[in-house]
Design a protein around this motif. Structure first.
Motif, PDB file in Angstrom:
ATOM      1  N   VAL A 156      33.720   0.714 -57.796  1.00 52.93           N
ATOM      2  CA  VAL A 156      34.594   1.723 -57.171  1.00 52.93           C
ATOM      3  C   VAL A 156      35.485   2.316 -58.260  1.00 52.93           C
ATOM      4  CG1 VAL A 156      36.456   2.068 -55.487  1.00 52.93           C
ATOM      5  CG2 VAL A 156      34.626   0.473 -54.960  1.00 52.93           C
ATOM      6  N   LYS A 157      35.729   3.600 -58.197  1.00 52.04           N
ATOM      7  CA  LYS A 157      36.644   4.284 -59.136  1.00 52.04           C
ATOM      8  C   LYS A 157      38.061   3.715 -58.970  1.00 52.04           C
ATOM      9  CE  LYS A 157      34.948   8.076 -61.280  1.00 52.04           C
ATOM     10  NZ  LYS A 157      34.864   7.733 -62.697  1.00 52.04           N
ATOM     11  N   ILE A 158      38.731   3.469 -60.070  1.00 54.12           N
ATOM     12  CA  ILE A 158      40.099   2.923 -59.989  1.00 54.12           C
ATOM     13  C   ILE A 158      40.987   3.841 -59.140  1.00 54.12           C
ATOM     14  CG2 ILE A 158      42.183   2.425 -61.341  1.00 54.12           C
ATOM     15  CD1 ILE A 158      40.356   1.412 -63.585  1.00 54.12           C
ATOM     16  N   ALA A 159      40.806   5.131 -59.315  1.00 55.24           N
ATOM     17  CA  ALA A 159      41.654   6.081 -58.575  1.00 55.24           C
ATOM     18  C   ALA A 159      41.454   5.988 -57.062  1.00 55.24           C
ATOM     19  CB  ALA A 159      41.372   7.506 -59.046  1.00 55.24           C
ATOM     20  N   ASP A 160      40.277   5.483 -56.633  1.00 58.19           N
ATOM     21  CA  ASP A 160      39.993   5.423 -55.184  1.00 58.19           C
ATOM     22  C   ASP A 160      40.325   4.054 -54.569  1.00 58.19           C
ATOM     23  OD1 ASP A 160      38.989   7.929 -55.496  1.00 58.19           O
ATOM     24  OD2 ASP A 160      36.882   7.284 -55.646  1.00 58.19           O
ATOM     25  N   LEU A 161      40.835   3.121 -55.400  1.00 56.51           N
ATOM     26  CA  LEU A 161      40.939   1.738 -54.918  1.00 56.51           C
ATOM     27  C   LEU A 161      41.790   1.574 -53.656  1.00 56.51           C
ATOM     28  CD1 LEU A 161      41.200  -0.466 -58.131  1.00 56.51           C
ATOM     29  CD2 LEU A 161      39.459  -0.591 -56.316  1.00 56.51           C
ATOM     30  N   LEU A 162      42.991   2.154 -53.671  1.00 59.26           N
ATOM     31  CA  LEU A 162      43.887   1.931 -52.539  1.00 59.26           C
ATOM     32  C   LEU A 162      43.251   2.421 -51.239  1.00 59.26           C
ATOM     33  CD1 LEU A 162      46.552   0.907 -51.452  1.00 59.26           C
ATOM     34  CD2 LEU A 162      47.568   3.133 -51.983  1.00 59.26           C
ATOM     35  N   GLY A 163      42.679   3.617 -51.282  1.00 55.04           N
ATOM     36  CA  GLY A 163      42.039   4.176 -50.085  1.00 55.04           C
ATOM     37  C   GLY A 163      40.865   3.323 -49.640  1.00 55.04           C
ATOM     38  N   GLU A 164      40.082   2.864 -50.609  1.00 57.72           N
ATOM     39  CA  GLU A 164      38.893   2.074 -50.284  1.00 57.72           C
ATOM     40  C   GLU A 164      39.280   0.720 -49.650  1.00 57.72           C
ATOM     41  OE1 GLU A 164      35.887   2.913 -50.181  1.00 57.72           O
ATOM     42  OE2 GLU A 164      34.956   0.939 -49.927  1.00 57.72           O
ATOM     43  N   ILE A 165      40.291   0.090 -50.218  1.00 56.88           N
ATOM     44  CA  ILE A 165      40.714  -1.218 -49.673  1.00 56.88           C
ATOM     45  C   ILE A 165      41.306  -1.037 -48.277  1.00 56.88           C
ATOM     46  CG2 ILE A 165      42.331  -3.152 -49.988  1.00 56.88           C
ATOM     47  CD1 ILE A 165      41.954  -2.626 -53.060  1.00 56.88           C
ATOM     48  N   THR A 166      42.122  -0.024 -48.122  1.00 52.90           N
ATOM     49  CA  THR A 166      42.724   0.235 -46.806  1.00 52.90           C
ATOM     50  C   THR A 166      41.636   0.492 -45.772  1.00 52.90           C
ATOM     51  OG1 THR A 166      44.448   1.327 -48.064  1.00 52.90           O
ATOM     52  CG2 THR A 166      44.579   1.545 -45.698  1.00 52.90           C
ATOM     53  N   ARG A 167      40.634   1.250 -46.174  1.00 55.22           N
ATOM     54  CA  ARG A 167      39.534   1.557 -45.245  1.00 55.22           C
ATOM     55  C   ARG A 167      38.808   0.267 -44.859  1.00 55.22           C
ATOM     56  NH1 ARG A 167      34.431   1.877 -45.083  1.00 55.22           N
ATOM     57  NH2 ARG A 167      34.070   1.382 -47.260  1.00 55.22           N
ATOM     58  N   ARG A 168      38.554  -0.580 -45.863  1.00 57.18           N
ATOM     59  CA  ARG A 168      37.815  -1.816 -45.567  1.00 57.18           C
ATOM     60  C   ARG A 168      38.635  -2.785 -44.691  1.00 57.18           C
ATOM     61  NH1 ARG A 168      33.730  -3.536 -50.338  1.00 57.18           N
ATOM     62  NH2 ARG A 168      33.196  -1.456 -51.053  1.00 57.18           N
ATOM     63  N   ILE A 169      39.943  -2.781 -44.891  1.00 56.19           N
ATOM     64  CA  ILE A 169      40.780  -3.656 -44.047  1.00 56.19           C
ATOM     65  C   ILE A 169      40.649  -3.216 -42.583  1.00 56.19           C
ATOM     66  CG2 ILE A 169      43.175  -4.291 -43.458  1.00 56.19           C
ATOM     67  CD1 ILE A 169      43.820  -4.271 -46.460  1.00 56.19           C
ATOM     68  N   SER A 170      40.709  -1.908 -42.360  1.00 58.20           N
ATOM     69  CA  SER A 170      40.628  -1.417 -40.971  1.00 58.20           C
ATOM     70  C   SER A 170      39.256  -1.637 -40.366  1.00 58.20           C
ATOM     71  CB  SER A 170      40.920   0.076 -40.906  1.00 58.20           C
ATOM     72  OG  SER A 170      42.175   0.321 -41.411  1.00 58.20           O
ATOM     73  N   ALA A 171      38.211  -1.532 -41.204  1.00 62.65           N
ATOM     74  CA  ALA A 171      36.844  -1.591 -40.659  1.00 62.65           C
ATOM     75  C   ALA A 171      36.337  -3.023 -40.511  1.00 62.65           C
ATOM     76  CB  ALA A 171      35.903  -0.818 -41.583  1.00 62.65           C
ATOM     77  N   TRP A 172      37.144  -4.018 -40.910  1.00 61.80           N
ATOM     78  CA  TRP A 172      36.647  -5.399 -40.969  1.00 61.80           C
ATOM     79  C   TRP A 172      36.203  -5.926 -39.608  1.00 61.80           C
ATOM     80  CZ3 TRP A 172      38.139 -10.188 -38.910  1.00 61.80           C
ATOM     81  CH2 TRP A 172      37.580 -11.310 -39.531  1.00 61.80           C
ATOM     82  N   LYS A 173      35.058  -6.607 -39.605  1.00 57.88           N
ATOM     83  CA  LYS A 173      34.587  -7.312 -38.400  1.00 57.88           C
ATOM     84  C   LYS A 173      34.221  -8.720 -38.826  1.00 57.88           C
ATOM     85  CE  LYS A 173      33.851  -4.169 -34.942  1.00 57.88           C
ATOM     86  NZ  LYS A 173      34.729  -3.202 -35.531  1.00 57.88           N
ATOM     87  N   ARG A 174      34.503  -9.686 -37.971  1.00 56.87           N
ATOM     88  CA  ARG A 174      34.132 -11.067 -38.320  1.00 56.87           C
ATOM     89  C   ARG A 174      32.610 -11.188 -38.317  1.00 56.87           C
ATOM     90  NH1 ARG A 174      37.016 -15.457 -38.708  1.00 56.87           N
ATOM     91  NH2 ARG A 174      38.845 -14.489 -37.793  1.00 56.87           N
ATOM     92  N   SER A 175      32.059 -11.756 -39.395  1.00 54.62           N
ATOM     93  CA  SER A 175      30.592 -11.922 -39.419  1.00 54.62           C
ATOM     94  C   SER A 175      30.216 -13.095 -38.521  1.00 54.62           C
ATOM     95  CB  SER A 175      30.088 -12.124 -40.842  1.00 54.62           C
ATOM     96  OG  SER A 175      30.828 -13.118 -41.466  1.00 54.62           O
ATOM     97  N   GLU A 176      28.984 -13.088 -38.069  1.00 53.38           N
ATOM     98  CA  GLU A 176      28.577 -14.019 -37.000  1.00 53.38           C
ATOM     99  C   GLU A 176      28.496 -15.474 -37.430  1.00 53.38           C
ATOM    100  OE1 GLU A 176      28.494 -13.483 -33.772  1.00 53.38           O
ATOM    101  OE2 GLU A 176      29.297 -11.555 -34.388  1.00 53.38           O
ATOM    102  N   SER A 177      28.255 -15.732 -38.722  1.00 49.60           N
ATOM    103  CA  SER A 177      27.964 -17.118 -39.154  1.00 49.60           C
ATOM    104  C   SER A 177      29.129 -18.053 -38.896  1.00 49.60           C
ATOM    105  CB  SER A 177      27.622 -17.150 -40.624  1.00 49.60           C
ATOM    106  OG  SER A 177      28.750 -16.762 -41.368  1.00 49.60           O
TER     107      SER A 177
END
Ligand code: ATP
Length: 460
Positions: free
Chosen positions: A439-460
């Motif tokens: 990931v581009k350093i400049a995009d890190l904050l947006g990317e992490i924030t997006r992943r935090i919101s999109a998180w789903k518990r995996s089934e295992s």
């Protein structure tokens, strides 16, 4: 203690989540201290609750004092009735809750009152877990008593509050008038409560000092049931959405007639499947007009609300939601704990917290301690720190650093490597899948924030 619980308690100590209170003196039963990661986790859970309650225009917050006028506890019924049924092992003097002993023997105590439980013990000829005779059951009041001022006599007894609710009831009119609230509206509070529990066990589950998160919702008399159903639904959703607890490990438990507290008309608890079995995390109660009615009677002050539309004064009914912040933390820790086999002979321990409540969000790891990698990593750290809890670590092999972060549940690791120096990208490694992407350093904050919101518990 179950195997999982032992491992969890040990991880919590080793990694700085939870320490035994006054451990160097041998500890104090039923009291725990939150370490650096534990306090972050606890604060995140409390914040998730506070936001869910106060990000709406019909709920206001307060923070009432722990010590209150002693008459409060007479009015609330706690002086008279905040008792747990207790028996002792006649040889060892070990104390047990009567209902817990009966339940361990397979008796459902849901509908049984004290006298019925006493009769059941006799009928079954129940002995203590060590096989000794039990003493006669008696009621034990769980409030801690102390004194205000320098003289210790009965005239200046005060109690450490056993619940936060009463601070809300006595402030009902203050809040209503100050904030010009109309029914229905709620008052939310987070704070310490104290109960002299007969037995404390299962780590943070049952302690003598703990934190509660309570909301009392004041409604027009007659509308309690409607709001009771509404809050039950809201609260169940909070567990799955805000904390990421799977629905399969949650269920409702309805209080039977013997179980209903003196104030409650209807009560449902949210139960969670802990490693030691299903047990309560939150109670949703329809308290009717009991509390405000009692405080009117004992204080001699009117606590009625003036309904302008109907031009009449009414005593509101109350629907309450009450959850322990420490018990919720225990649930979140238990839910997160996993041991996984990655490949033959290689396992990892991972705490799968919902990223929103994970104590650390991001670890920043320069691959090696040279070639300018630590400098770039420190710049990324400085950029992210104002927005997210970050952790910088440059010591040891990268694989070991990833595992250390898995063990404390850090959802994302950013690795600065030789490519970073060429193209301003880093790898982002996800805790759950262990997948890595650049990931581009400049995009890190947006990317992490997006992943935090999109998180789903995996089934295992
Ligand atoms: P229990 O039956 O487990 O003793 P309770 O029904 O007396 O709990 P409430 O008075 O309804 O509990 O309190 C609301 C919440 O406060 C509980 O659901 C729990 O999360 C928390 N709580 C109560 N007692 C304790 C305790 N001793 N330690 C930690 N949390 C507690």
């Amino acid at each position: 203690m179950s195997d999982t619980m032992e491992k969890l308690v040990s991880l919590c100590k080793r990694k700085g989540f939870i320490f035994q209170s006054s451990e160097i003196y041998g500890g104090l039963n039923g009291c725990w201290d939150y370490g650096p990661l534990g306090v972050e986790l606890l604060r995140n859970i409390k914040e998730a609750w506070w936001r869910a309650m106060t990000d709406r225009d019909d709920v206001e917050g307060i923070d009432a004092s722990i010590l209150m006028h002693p008459r409060v506890w007479e009015a609330s019924g706690h002086v008279e009735g905040f008792n747990d049924p207790m028996v002792e092992d006649s040889k060892t003097n070990e104390r047990f809750r009567l209902d817990h002993l009966l339940e361990a023997a397979g008796v459902d105590c849901g509908d049984l009152g004290f006298e019925e439980m006493k009769a059941k013990i006799a009928e079954l000829g129940l002995k203590s877990p060590k096989g000794n005779e039990l003493t006669d059951p008696r009621q034990f009041n769980m409030m801690f008593k102390t004194h205000v001022g320098p003289v210790e006599d009965s005239a200046n007894v005060v109690y450490l509050r056993p619940e936060t609710a009463q601070g809300i009831f006595v402030n009902f009119l203050n809040v209503q008038q100050a904030m010009r609230k109309k029914l229905p509206f709620g008052i939310a509070q987070i704070g310490k409560s104290f109960r002299n529990e007969i037995t404390t066990k299962n780590f943070l589950f049952r302690t003598r000092e703990f934190e509660q998160m309570e909301m009392q919702y004041f409604v027009k008399p007659g509308e309690e049931e409607k709001w009771f159903d509404y809050w039950r639904e809201q609260r169940f959703r909070w567990f799955t959405e805000a904390l990421g607890i799977p629905e399969s490990r949650l269920r409702w438990h309805e209080h039977g007639s013997g179980e209903l507290a003196h104030y409650a008309r209807q009560a449902f608890d949210v139960h969670y499947e802990f490693p030691f079995g299903w047990d309560e995390v939150e109670g949703v109660h329809n308290r009717g007009q009991f509390d405000l009615g009692q405080h009117e009677e004992f204080s001699g002050k009117q606590l009625k609300y003036f309904d302008e539309a109907a031009r009449e004064k009414v005593l509101p009914g109350v629907v309450e939601t009450a959850i322990g912040a420490s018990r919720a933390t225990m649930m979140v820790l238990a839910e997160a704990y996993a041991e996984e086999q990655i490949k033959e002979g290689d396992t990892r321990t991972v705490m799968r917290f919902h990223p929103r409540i994970a104590p650390l969000k991001v670890a920043i790891l320069p691959l090696v301690k040279r070639d300018g990698m630590p400098d770039v990593a420190r710049c990324i750290e400085a950029d992210l720190r104002p927005h997210l809890r970050v952790f910088y670590d440059e010591s040891g092999a990268i694989g070991r650093r990833y595992r250390r972060m898995d063990e404390v549940g850090t959802p994302f690791c950013l690795t600065v490597d030789s490519d970073t120096l060429q193209d301003d990208t880093v790898t982002i490694r996800e805790r759950d899948s262990m997948a890595q992407e650049r990931v581009k350093i400049a995009d890190l904050l947006g990317e992490i924030t997006r992943r935090i919101s999109a998180w789903k518990r995996s089934e295992s």
